[in-house]
Design a protein around this motif. Sequence first.
Motif, PDB file in Angstrom:
ATOM      1  N   LEU A 125       0.800  -1.222   0.000  1.00  0.00           N
ATOM      2  CA  LEU A 125       0.000   0.000   0.000  1.00  0.00           C
ATOM      3  C   LEU A 125       0.834   1.273   0.000  1.00  0.00           C
ATOM      4  O   LEU A 125       0.371   2.311  -0.431  1.00  0.00           O
ATOM      5  CB  LEU A 125      -0.933   0.019   1.210  1.00  0.00           C
ATOM      6  N   GLN A 141      -0.989   7.205   8.700  1.00  0.00           N
ATOM      7  CA  GLN A 141      -1.035   7.886   7.404  1.00  0.00           C
ATOM      8  C   GLN A 141      -0.059   7.173   6.473  1.00  0.00           C
ATOM      9  O   GLN A 141       1.123   7.039   6.793  1.00  0.00           O
ATOM     10  CB  GLN A 141      -0.642   9.347   7.553  1.00  0.00           C
ATOM     11  N   ARG A 144       1.170   6.894  -0.692  1.00  0.00           N
ATOM     12  CA  ARG A 144       1.116   5.956  -1.803  1.00  0.00           C
ATOM     13  C   ARG A 144       1.653   6.627  -3.053  1.00  0.00           C
ATOM     14  O   ARG A 144       1.567   7.839  -3.199  1.00  0.00           O
ATOM     15  CB  ARG A 144      -0.311   5.468  -1.997  1.00  0.00           C
ATOM     16  N   GLU A 149      -3.004   9.892  -0.265  1.00  0.00           N
ATOM     17  CA  GLU A 149      -2.612   9.165   0.942  1.00  0.00           C
ATOM     18  C   GLU A 149      -3.795   8.404   1.506  1.00  0.00           C
ATOM     19  O   GLU A 149      -4.951   8.675   1.184  1.00  0.00           O
ATOM     20  CB  GLU A 149      -2.047  10.125   1.979  1.00  0.00           C
ATOM     21  N   LEU A 150      -3.475   7.480   2.366  1.00  0.00           N
ATOM     22  CA  LEU A 150      -4.479   6.598   2.950  1.00  0.00           C
ATOM     23  C   LEU A 150      -4.367   6.701   4.462  1.00  0.00           C
ATOM     24  O   LEU A 150      -3.261   6.769   5.011  1.00  0.00           O
ATOM     25  CB  LEU A 150      -4.174   5.168   2.481  1.00  0.00           C
ATOM     26  N   ILE A 152      -5.378   4.694   7.906  1.00  0.00           N
ATOM     27  CA  ILE A 152      -5.831   3.398   8.417  1.00  0.00           C
ATOM     28  C   ILE A 152      -5.867   3.473   9.941  1.00  0.00           C
ATOM     29  O   ILE A 152      -4.883   3.871  10.568  1.00  0.00           O
ATOM     30  CB  ILE A 152      -4.867   2.263   7.986  1.00  0.00           C
ATOM     31  N   PRO A 173      -7.305  -4.257   6.433  1.00  0.00           N
ATOM     32  CA  PRO A 173      -8.126  -3.036   6.476  1.00  0.00           C
ATOM     33  C   PRO A 173      -9.621  -3.345   6.586  1.00  0.00           C
ATOM     34  O   PRO A 173     -10.070  -4.409   6.168  1.00  0.00           O
ATOM     35  CB  PRO A 173      -7.813  -2.343   5.148  1.00  0.00           C
ATOM     36  N   LEU A 177     -12.800  -0.470   2.610  1.00  0.00           N
ATOM     37  CA  LEU A 177     -11.997   0.764   2.688  1.00  0.00           C
ATOM     38  C   LEU A 177     -11.125   0.960   1.463  1.00  0.00           C
ATOM     39  O   LEU A 177     -11.142   2.021   0.843  1.00  0.00           O
ATOM     40  CB  LEU A 177     -11.121   0.765   3.941  1.00  0.00           C
ATOM     41  N   LEU A 178     -10.374  -0.043   1.075  1.00  0.00           N
ATOM     42  CA  LEU A 178      -9.472   0.109  -0.062  1.00  0.00           C
ATOM     43  C   LEU A 178     -10.237   0.253  -1.366  1.00  0.00           C
ATOM     44  O   LEU A 178      -9.843   1.023  -2.245  1.00  0.00           O
ATOM     45  CB  LEU A 178      -8.503  -1.068  -0.141  1.00  0.00           C
ATOM     46  N   LEU A 181     -11.443   3.749  -1.955  1.00  0.00           N
ATOM     47  CA  LEU A 181     -10.404   4.719  -2.239  1.00  0.00           C
ATOM     48  C   LEU A 181      -9.703   4.473  -3.573  1.00  0.00           C
ATOM     49  O   LEU A 181      -8.804   5.208  -3.937  1.00  0.00           O
ATOM     50  CB  LEU A 181      -9.368   4.714  -1.117  1.00  0.00           C
ATOM     51  N   SER A 182     -10.103   3.426  -4.278  1.00  0.00           N
ATOM     52  CA  SER A 182      -9.459   3.127  -5.561  1.00  0.00           C
ATOM     53  C   SER A 182      -9.775   4.208  -6.579  1.00  0.00           C
ATOM     54  O   SER A 182     -10.914   4.687  -6.651  1.00  0.00           O
ATOM     55  CB  SER A 182      -9.940   1.772  -6.088  1.00  0.00           C
TER      56      SER A 182
END
Length: 183
Positions: A125, A141, A144, A149-150, A152, A173, A177-178, A181-182
């Motif tokens: 990630l 934080q 990427r 940014e992601l 978690i 995760p 969630l992922l 955010l794709s």
Amino acid sequence: MPSDLLQIGVVSRSHGLHGQLRVRLHNPDSNALTQVSRLWTGPDGAEITGEFSVLREWSLSRAQPQPDGQFLVTLNGLVERTAAEACQGSRVFVRRQELSELESDEVYVADLVGLRVQTTAGVELGRVTEILDMQGNLLMQIQREGIPELLIPLLGGVLLFVDEAAGIVRIDPPSGLLEALSP
């Protein structure tokens, strides 16, 4: 190489008229403030930029655990409410070597910064750039490559495994969630 100073919490607010502080530790079960004689306060990010010169060193007079998991802290030289109010939101640092040795399955939250993050499926990630304390909720934080940014949450069941030697944090995760955010 981890810094000699370790961020362990944040000043949540002032307390009373005589300069006391309420400090929320990143680990609510920690007794770190009862183990140290000095602490440092300063802005968020000082440990990332290496700007420890902006930190203020204090001699710790007293640290009392409170029923809500925070500590009531008295610092030598901090004697007025106005000065204590100016510390609100400051990060709290202690010397790493003054703390008890960690168990084999424990890690300091601050030591996650710089590690690579992978999912349980092995998907890379990015890297942890910062640990954010959002009113007692810790978020990792993750920077990427070429995408936003992601964030978690640092919760049991999400943070599964840390291998500091290999530089990896393995997470599971929260569902969706992922995908949400794709790009």
